[in-house]
Design a protein around this motif. Sequence first.
Motif, short mmCIF file in Angstrom:
data_model
loop_
_atom_site.label_atom_id
_atom_site.label_comp_id
_atom_site.label_asym_id
_atom_site.label_seq_id
_atom_site.Cartn_x
_atom_site.Cartn_y
_atom_site.Cartn_z
N PRO A 285 0.81 -1.23 0.00
CA PRO A 285 0.00 0.00 0.00
C PRO A 285 0.83 1.28 0.00
CG PRO A 285 -0.96 -1.61 1.48
CD PRO A 285 0.35 -2.19 1.02
N TYR A 286 1.90 1.32 0.79
CA TYR A 286 2.72 2.53 0.87
C TYR A 286 3.42 2.81 -0.47
CZ TYR A 286 2.01 2.47 5.92
OH TYR A 286 1.44 2.50 7.16
N ALA A 287 3.98 1.78 -1.08
CA ALA A 287 4.69 1.95 -2.34
C ALA A 287 3.73 2.35 -3.46
CB ALA A 287 5.44 0.67 -2.71
N ALA A 288 2.55 1.72 -3.49
CA ALA A 288 1.56 2.05 -4.52
C ALA A 288 1.12 3.50 -4.43
CB ALA A 288 0.35 1.12 -4.39
N CYS A 289 0.85 3.94 -3.22
CA CYS A 289 0.43 5.34 -3.02
C CYS A 289 1.56 6.31 -3.35
CB CYS A 289 -0.06 5.55 -1.60
SG CYS A 289 -1.63 4.72 -1.24
N ALA A 290 2.78 5.90 -3.07
CA ALA A 290 3.92 6.76 -3.39
C ALA A 290 4.04 6.98 -4.89
CB ALA A 290 5.21 6.14 -2.85
N TRP A 291 3.93 5.92 -5.69
CA TRP A 291 3.99 6.07 -7.15
C TRP A 291 2.82 6.92 -7.66
CZ3 TRP A 291 7.97 5.63 -10.02
CH2 TRP A 291 8.97 4.68 -9.75
N PHE A 292 1.64 6.71 -7.08
CA PHE A 292 0.45 7.45 -7.49
C PHE A 292 0.62 8.95 -7.24
CE2 PHE A 292 -3.81 9.13 -6.60
CZ PHE A 292 -4.51 8.72 -7.72
N VAL A 293 1.04 9.29 -6.02
CA VAL A 293 1.21 10.71 -5.66
C VAL A 293 2.35 11.32 -6.46
CG1 VAL A 293 1.81 12.27 -3.77
CG2 VAL A 293 0.20 10.39 -3.38
N LEU A 294 3.43 10.57 -6.68
CA LEU A 294 4.55 11.07 -7.47
C LEU A 294 4.10 11.46 -8.88
CD1 LEU A 294 7.60 11.58 -7.61
CD2 LEU A 294 7.87 9.21 -8.39
N GLY A 295 3.23 10.65 -9.47
CA GLY A 295 2.71 10.99 -10.80
C GLY A 295 1.94 12.29 -10.79
N GLY A 296 1.13 12.50 -9.76
CA GLY A 296 0.39 13.75 -9.66
C GLY A 296 1.29 14.96 -9.53
N PHE A 297 2.33 14.85 -8.69
CA PHE A 297 3.27 15.96 -8.53
C PHE A 297 4.04 16.22 -9.82
CE2 PHE A 297 2.63 15.58 -3.96
CZ PHE A 297 2.78 16.90 -3.55
N ALA A 298 4.38 15.16 -10.55
CA ALA A 298 5.10 15.33 -11.82
C ALA A 298 4.24 16.10 -12.82
CB ALA A 298 5.51 13.98 -12.38
N PHE A 299 2.96 15.75 -12.90
CA PHE A 299 2.06 16.46 -13.81
C PHE A 299 1.86 17.90 -13.36
CE2 PHE A 299 1.59 12.55 -15.77
CZ PHE A 299 0.61 12.53 -16.76
N MET A 300 1.87 18.14 -12.05
CA MET A 300 1.75 19.51 -11.55
C MET A 300 2.95 20.34 -11.99
SD MET A 300 1.58 20.94 -7.62
CE MET A 300 3.31 20.58 -7.35
N LEU A 301 4.15 19.78 -11.87
CA LEU A 301 5.35 20.50 -12.29
C LEU A 301 5.33 20.78 -13.79
CD1 LEU A 301 8.06 18.62 -10.18
CD2 LEU A 301 7.10 20.89 -9.77
#
Length: 236
Positions: A67-83
């Motif tokens: 769960p922690y790793a999955a959420c980390a990849w998910f949130v990382l994708g959102g931050f990348a699109f924000m940048l």
Amino acid sequence: MLLTVIIISLLAGLAMPLGAAIAHLENIKKKWLEEELRHGIMAFGAGALLSAVALVLVPEGISEYTPYAACAWFVLGGFAFMLLDIFLKKINTPASQLAAMLSDFIPESIALGAAFATGSSSAYLLAGLMALQNLPEGFSAYRELNSTSSYKPIKIITVFVLMAFLGPMFGVSGFVWLSQHPETIAAIMLFASGGIIYSIFQDIAPQVKLENHWAPPLGALLGFSLGIFGLMITTH
């Protein structure tokens, strides 16, 4: 099977120039009806994007991670699109919708190729959802590019046709090289899912978007990731 990947991913990609062609041929004299159509098409695209995340990308992606790793990849994708969103705003480009479209299409094509290679039952569903979302995204991207005199209609549509061939290119790469690395495919799926959720709430959902503010959609991103975490905790 490889030929199937090429054909299916190309057809999904050709929905982009088809959407652009519809936008080019659109000729509605009543302003209110034109606005209704445009917003309706954008909402349709948002629904298709959300269904791709909820029905295919996230369920497939979380199967390979904690769960922690999955959420980390998910949130990382959102931050990348924000940048990426912030960067496009700063350089004042009329191609932000185009960039968002490719940001969805490329990782989904990779995932599509891998899904066919592993015999996943979701492969055809993912292909259909890709086509459904590429149509309104092509429509919106064409309108954005066509709003400036620098981009002629025939040139825009031709570029969109050429971009459709990125689907087979990345689909084949997923089929041939990445199918043996399920964790990599899962990371791509989750990363793309986070980016898609960010894009929906930043560029499409009118109740959330604030001009020149990029943080509010992160609330939706974190809320969705909390749902992913809760699902994984309760089902494992």
